[in-house]
Design an enzyme around this catalytic site. Structure first.
Site, PDB file in Angstrom:
ATOM      1  N   ARG A  71       0.827  -1.217   0.000  1.00  0.00           N
ATOM      2  CA  ARG A  71       0.000   0.000   0.000  1.00  0.00           C
ATOM      3  C   ARG A  71       0.863   1.269   0.000  1.00  0.00           C
ATOM      4  O   ARG A  71       0.451   2.305  -0.500  1.00  0.00           O
ATOM      5  CB  ARG A  71      -0.910   0.006   1.231  1.00  0.00           C
ATOM      6  N   LYS A 178       2.496 -19.660   6.616  1.00  0.00           N
ATOM      7  CA  LYS A 178       1.687 -20.026   7.772  1.00  0.00           C
ATOM      8  C   LYS A 178       1.529 -18.779   8.644  1.00  0.00           C
ATOM      9  O   LYS A 178       2.372 -17.860   8.567  1.00  0.00           O
ATOM     10  CB  LYS A 178       2.335 -21.196   8.525  1.00  0.00           C
ATOM     11  N   HIS A 208       8.816 -23.172   6.333  1.00  0.00           N
ATOM     12  CA  HIS A 208      10.265 -23.113   6.159  1.00  0.00           C
ATOM     13  C   HIS A 208      11.000 -24.128   7.027  1.00  0.00           C
ATOM     14  O   HIS A 208      12.139 -24.480   6.738  1.00  0.00           O
ATOM     15  CB  HIS A 208      10.778 -21.690   6.432  1.00  0.00           C
ATOM     16  N   LYS A 212      14.450 -26.876   5.792  1.00  0.00           N
ATOM     17  CA  LYS A 212      15.791 -26.906   6.370  1.00  0.00           C
ATOM     18  C   LYS A 212      16.502 -28.185   5.936  1.00  0.00           C
ATOM     19  O   LYS A 212      15.914 -29.262   5.891  1.00  0.00           O
ATOM     20  CB  LYS A 212      15.721 -26.804   7.893  1.00  0.00           C
ATOM     21  N   GLU A 246      13.259 -21.297  21.447  1.00  0.00           N
ATOM     22  CA  GLU A 246      13.664 -19.974  20.983  1.00  0.00           C
ATOM     23  C   GLU A 246      14.097 -19.127  22.174  1.00  0.00           C
ATOM     24  O   GLU A 246      13.494 -19.205  23.251  1.00  0.00           O
ATOM     25  CB  GLU A 246      12.504 -19.277  20.272  1.00  0.00           C
ATOM     26  N   ASP A 265       0.755 -21.165  16.670  1.00  0.00           N
ATOM     27  CA  ASP A 265       1.926 -20.629  15.980  1.00  0.00           C
ATOM     28  C   ASP A 265       2.924 -21.713  15.604  1.00  0.00           C
ATOM     29  O   ASP A 265       3.557 -21.634  14.545  1.00  0.00           O
ATOM     30  CB  ASP A 265       2.603 -19.587  16.880  1.00  0.00           C
ATOM     31  N   HIS A 270       4.613 -26.424  12.218  1.00  0.00           N
ATOM     32  CA  HIS A 270       6.008 -26.859  12.298  1.00  0.00           C
ATOM     33  C   HIS A 270       6.170 -28.180  13.040  1.00  0.00           C
ATOM     34  O   HIS A 270       6.819 -29.115  12.555  1.00  0.00           O
ATOM     35  CB  HIS A 270       6.855 -25.802  13.008  1.00  0.00           C
ATOM     36  N   LYS A 370       9.137 -19.917  23.926  1.00  0.00           N
ATOM     37  CA  LYS A 370       9.894 -18.682  23.772  1.00  0.00           C
ATOM     38  C   LYS A 370      10.611 -18.339  25.075  1.00  0.00           C
ATOM     39  O   LYS A 370      10.231 -18.787  26.155  1.00  0.00           O
ATOM     40  CB  LYS A 370       8.966 -17.526  23.367  1.00  0.00           C
ATOM     41  N   LYS A 375      18.669 -21.169  21.581  1.00  0.00           N
ATOM     42  CA  LYS A 375      17.924 -21.531  20.379  1.00  0.00           C
ATOM     43  C   LYS A 375      18.360 -22.921  19.931  1.00  0.00           C
ATOM     44  O   LYS A 375      19.556 -23.150  19.685  1.00  0.00           O
ATOM     45  CB  LYS A 375      18.185 -20.513  19.273  1.00  0.00           C
TER      46      LYS A 375
END
Length: 520
Positions: A71, A178, A208, A212, A246, A265, A270, A370, A375
């Site tokens: 936009r 997603k 994604h 991997k 994470e 999520d 995943h 989280k 990680k």
């Protein structure tokens, strides 16, 4: 193309010469990549760095063009500079060839809600095709908020841009990120809308995680080696742990995350994809639909969650204030945009069973959260202990079970632990580890997950993308769990706190006492 010699070498970031690998089978068809939401974060952080690296590695088609749509009112030069800054910030790529790449980039402001605006885009794209010679082949990448997917797809269909091999078009493909909707009903509704503009073979639902390298290597590891597949079943495997930890918090995604939480999520997509790759039967052929057929069989075999006793198989948590790497971290409820009374889970561990011949009775532990200490994404296989130990008289306890670990990120590796004798006259067993580093002795260009997914889309290969029946089966499995958590009388009581920088709530221990879950 970048000015490399024909000796099949390219400069690395240190100016040395490295041999080129073969990431594609042959020349790709020319195409235009149209990115909706091009002024957003995903484009700057992931898509443009991925496309630029493919350009450096000479794996993009020739010719190609990138058209950004959003936009925001921008001209080509401002848009190119914005992308260059994003590439510099979010990648380590050598930008000396950026001007050559940037010449292929153009921008067109678009109002997603306006059919007239999309018609103007159609005219613009056809003119660009004539200039660039891309033959009307187009990829429409929806890097927009999910609530815009249906509108953009419907308007694209009305412009005629999605009709293949007619009106100046070549092939047309659409990529959606997603989450694939919010629940089962909205997933069915979105697919119905997509289906009015695109055939199923034109739709690429990207995950994604599946792109991997180590996840893909799991199939080769299992099905190209005779020594592991005979052991890959309930007779030899005691449990499987799949982890996605994470260190980051909700960051700038509070508006989305407050509505989704960790179950929508991470788990619906995943985590269940990693489960399917680990547990699926060998397909008769290494072909997209054959592989996806076997994944769907796993989704159909998931034992329904007992919603009347969720606490036996599920722990939910939400991070509190704490420290990671010596740095203070605020609590989730103190994040910008998060309600101070939020009951959104940021951590979950589920105990899942697959009801088929191969896996009956074997628990699969899926864990993601989280603000955890580091990680790490990994799949851990714990084999059963030996049935009888002849070493009981010389050991202090039983011999540890063999373990197989597949590291997915940030390290990509496979490690197998087993028992050996220590040197010396005394019989002392020790656990040793045999390691394979995925990038060891490899000097060619690596492809990250987005680069691999983009190449597969250009080639029309659906292997690493979701099919709609898989999407719906996963939502059907997850929705009773999500509804039971969200509609229970005390959602706050089910949500267990954990300090940032720790491995989740203490209650996790009642489901699994297993160092394999998070790593050593």
């Amino acid at each position: 193309m970048p000015p490399y010699d024909d000796d099949q070498t390219m400069p690395d970031t240190k100016g040395q010469s490295l041999p080129l690998a073969c990431p594609i089978d042959g020349p790709l068809a020319p195409c235009t990549i149209v990115i909706f939401g091009a002024s957003g974060d995903l484009t700057a952080r992931k898509l443009i760095p991925a496309l630029y690296n493919l350009f450096l590695n000479r794996t993009l088609p020739e010719p190609f063009a990138v058209i950004g749509c959003a936009r925001t009112e921008l001209d080509d030069s401002l848009f190119r500079e914005k992308l260059r800054q994003g590439c510099a910030e979010h990648s380590t790529h050598d930008l000396s060839h950026w001007p050559e790449f940037a010449r292929r980039i153009h921008y067109k402001a678009v109002d997603y809600q306006s059919r007239d605006s999309l018609n103007e885009l159609a005219t613009f794209l056809r003119r660009q095709d004539a200039r660039s010679g891309t033959g009307g082949n187009r990829i429409f990448y929806l890097a927009t908020p999910p609530n815009v997917y249906a509108t953009v797809a419907e308007h694209l269909g009305l412009t005629g841009l999605t009709a293949e091999e007619q009106d100046g078009n070549g092939w047309a493909r659409v990529v959606i990120e997603k989450p694939f909707s919010f629940d089962l009903d909205s997933a069915v509704s979105l697919n119905r809308t997509l289906g009015r503009s695109f055939a199923e073979k034109q739709i690429f639902r990207i995950d994604h995680y599946v792109a991997k390298e180590t996840v893909q290597n799991l199939l080769m590891f299992r099905f190209a080696n005779a020594i592991f597949e005979p052991l890959w079943n309930r007779n030899y495997i005691e449990s499987v742990s799949i982890t996605a930890a994470e260190t980051i918090g909700v960051e700038h995604r509070a508006g989305y995350y407050e509505q989704s939480g960790v179950l929508r999520d991470m788990f619906q997509n995943h985590m269940l994809q990693l489960l399917a790759m680990t547990a699926m039967e060998p397909p008769s052929r290494f072909a997209a639909d054959h592989v996806r057929d076997e994944k769907v069989k796993i989704f159909r075999s998931l034992r329904p969650f007992p919603v009347d006793r969720l606490d036996d198989l599920l722990v939910l948590g939400q991070y509190q204030a704490g420290h990671i790497g010596g740095q203070p971290c605020r609590a989730y409820r103190d994040e910008p945009g998060v309600s101070p009374e939020s009951v959104t889970p940021t951590f979950a561990i589920m105990k899942v069973y697959i009801e088929n011949w191969r896996w009956q009775g074997v628990p699969f532990y899926l864990a993601s959260g989280k603000r955890l200490p580091r990680k790490v994404t990994r799949i851990s296989i714990r084999f059963r202990k030996i049935p009888h130990s002849m070493f009981r008289n010389v050991l202090q306890g039983d011999a540890p079970a063999n373990q197989l670990i597949l590291g997915i990120q940030p390290e990509e590796y496979i490690a197998l632990s087993f028992q050996t004798k220590n040197p010396g006259a005394k019989v002392c067993l020790r656990t040793v580890r045999m390691d394979f580093d995925y990038l060891r002795d490899y000097t060619g260009p690596g492809l990250d997950a987005y680069e691999k997914a983009l190449l597969d889309c250009i080639q029309g290969d659906h292997m690493l993308f979701w099919r709609q029946d898989g999407v719906e089966l996963c939502w059907a499995f997850m929705m009773p769990v999500i509804n039971a958590c969200e509609q229970c009388s005390d959602p706050a009581g089910r949500l267990k706190p954990y300090p940032a920088g720790t491995w989740g709530p203490a209650e996790t221990g009642r489901l699994i006492k297993d160092s394999l879950l998070w790593g050593d």
